[in-house]
Design a protein around this motif. Structure first.
Motif, PDB file in Angstrom:
ATOM      1  N   LEU A 185      32.451 -38.643 -24.299  1.00  0.00           N
ATOM      2  CA  LEU A 185      31.450 -38.950 -23.289  1.00  0.00           C
ATOM      3  C   LEU A 185      30.416 -37.838 -23.169  1.00  0.00           C
ATOM      4  O   LEU A 185      29.227 -38.094 -22.952  1.00  0.00           O
ATOM      5  N   SER A 186      30.892 -36.580 -23.312  1.00  0.00           N
ATOM      6  CA  SER A 186      29.956 -35.462 -23.267  1.00  0.00           C
ATOM      7  C   SER A 186      28.968 -35.526 -24.434  1.00  0.00           C
ATOM      8  O   SER A 186      27.774 -35.281 -24.285  1.00  0.00           O
ATOM      9  N   GLY A 187      29.483 -35.892 -25.635  1.00  0.00           N
ATOM     10  CA  GLY A 187      28.599 -36.044 -26.799  1.00  0.00           C
ATOM     11  C   GLY A 187      27.589 -37.147 -26.597  1.00  0.00           C
ATOM     12  O   GLY A 187      26.409 -37.010 -26.958  1.00  0.00           O
ATOM     13  N   LEU A 188      28.041 -38.269 -26.000  1.00  0.00           N
ATOM     14  CA  LEU A 188      27.097 -39.340 -25.707  1.00  0.00           C
ATOM     15  C   LEU A 188      26.015 -38.880 -24.737  1.00  0.00           C
ATOM     16  O   LEU A 188      24.824 -39.195 -24.900  1.00  0.00           O
ATOM     17  N   GLY A 189      26.427 -38.095 -23.766  1.00  0.00           N
ATOM     18  CA  GLY A 189      25.450 -37.592 -22.802  1.00  0.00           C
ATOM     19  C   GLY A 189      24.431 -36.670 -23.438  1.00  0.00           C
ATOM     20  O   GLY A 189      23.220 -36.753 -23.160  1.00  0.00           O
ATOM     21  N   ILE A 190      24.913 -35.770 -24.307  1.00  0.00           N
ATOM     22  CA  ILE A 190      23.993 -34.837 -24.981  1.00  0.00           C
ATOM     23  C   ILE A 190      23.031 -35.602 -25.899  1.00  0.00           C
ATOM     24  O   ILE A 190      21.826 -35.314 -25.960  1.00  0.00           O
ATOM     25  N   ALA A 191      23.599 -36.603 -26.630  1.00  0.00           N
ATOM     26  CA  ALA A 191      22.743 -37.386 -27.534  1.00  0.00           C
ATOM     27  C   ALA A 191      21.668 -38.139 -26.753  1.00  0.00           C
ATOM     28  O   ALA A 191      20.494 -38.178 -27.157  1.00  0.00           O
ATOM     29  N   ARG A 192      22.065 -38.709 -25.630  1.00  0.00           N
ATOM     30  CA  ARG A 192      21.081 -39.419 -24.820  1.00  0.00           C
ATOM     31  C   ARG A 192      20.058 -38.456 -24.222  1.00  0.00           C
ATOM     32  O   ARG A 192      18.866 -38.783 -24.105  1.00  0.00           O
ATOM     33  N   ARG A 203      19.059 -35.631 -25.588  1.00  0.00           N
ATOM     34  CA  ARG A 203      18.133 -35.235 -26.653  1.00  0.00           C
ATOM     35  C   ARG A 203      17.174 -36.379 -26.994  1.00  0.00           C
ATOM     36  O   ARG A 203      15.987 -36.143 -27.267  1.00  0.00           O
ATOM     37  N   GLN A 204      17.706 -37.614 -26.992  1.00  0.00           N
ATOM     38  CA  GLN A 204      16.832 -38.750 -27.261  1.00  0.00           C
ATOM     39  C   GLN A 204      15.757 -38.878 -26.188  1.00  0.00           C
ATOM     40  O   GLN A 204      14.595 -39.170 -26.473  1.00  0.00           O
TER      41      GLN A 204
END
Length: 286
Positions: free
Chosen positions: A198-205, A207-208
């Motif tokens: 979930l943390s990776g999804l948050g970082i990716a979002r 950055r997007q």
């Protein structure tokens, strides 16, 4: 007074044995009876018809060489119709019953191991009762009930059995505890993996969103300010990001110190370094 009047009283649940000149004559039921002593009649004794209990402790050895003390409880009574046999044939009823109990228990228990003795105590009681009924019925007694009320192994054996039982329970408890710890670690790992995902999804979002915001900003700036190039806009964005970073470092409450150049020329150098790094990365990917 009763002897003077030649009358005797027999209590309830009791019978009396009547003799004439020392010879058995009759069994007297409860109530009042005429006994003319002048004719040689007298009461030889009384016999209770109530159920009596005898507890017998018998020490013996099991098949696996463990000494145990078996406690048997024998409930018996005299039969009214065989009162004469019960009175005359046995001089020590309790001793006779005890002897038969010893004989049956010491013949049955040595064929069984210790655990089987506990499991088959009802069978041992039935064997004792069967033998007693066969023997004591000839003497005018009825065996009402036979119970094995206790089986006591030697104290050292009892302590060893308790230790074995305790060790087995501790082993089960240790297995259960290890299994619970395993489940806890698995759940903790699953939670950590889910948290990182979930943390990776948050970082990716995040950055997007930054990329989308920068693109929109560049396009809007180019449309509103004619004559500017993408390079000029990116330099301005990098300078803005630089000052935002300086602001966050200054507002942090931690005691860590970071030394970075802060002059206008340094800002230009930082922007050039970032830009060159991005271009180099793009070149490498292509």
């Amino acid at each position: 007074m009763g002897q003077v009047l030649c009358c005797v009283q027999v209590d309830q649940s009791t019978v009396a044995i009547s003799e004439t000149f020392g010879k058995y004559d009759n069994v007297l039921e409860p109530g009042c009876h005429c006994m003319p002593w002048v004719l040689g009649k007298h009461i030889a004794g009384h016999l209770s018809l109530r159920v009596q209990q005898l507890d017998v402790r018998c020490e013996t050895k099991t098949k696996d060489n463990v000494f145990v003390t078996v406690v048997a409880s024998i409930q018996y009574r005299a039969l009214a119709e065989k009162a004469a046999d019960a009175f005359y044939k046995l001089s020590n009823t309790r001793g006779q019953i005890q002897s038969y109990v010893f004989d049956v228990i010491r013949a049955s228990v040595p064929k069984l191991e210790l655990d089987s003795v506990f499991e088959q105590k009802n069978e041992i009681a039935k064997a004792v009762e069967k033998e007693l009924e066969k023997a004591m019925s000839a003497y005018g007694f009825e065996i009402v009930q036979t119970l094995i009320v206790d089986i006591e192994p030697d104290e050292h054996v009892k302590r060893a059995m308790n230790e074995i039982n305790a060790a087995a329970r501790m082993r089960v408890a240790a297995n259960e505890k290890a299994e619970a710890e395993k489940i806890l670690q698995i759940k903790r790992a699953e939670g950590d993996a889910e948290s990182k995902y979930l943390s990776g999804l948050g970082i990716a979002r995040q950055r997007q969103a930054i990329v989308d915001g920068l693109r929109d900003s560049v396009l809007a700036f180019s449309m509103n300010v004619p004559g500017t190039t993408s390079k000029d806009i990116m330099d301005m964005v990098l300078v803005t990001q630089y000052f935002d970073t300086m602001k966050e470092i200054g507002a942090s409450s931690k005691s860590n110190s970071v030394f970075i150049p802060h002059g206008p020329g340094a800002v230009k150098d930082i922007a050039a370094q970032i830009r060159d790094g991005l271009l180099q990365a793009n070149t490498t990917q292509n």
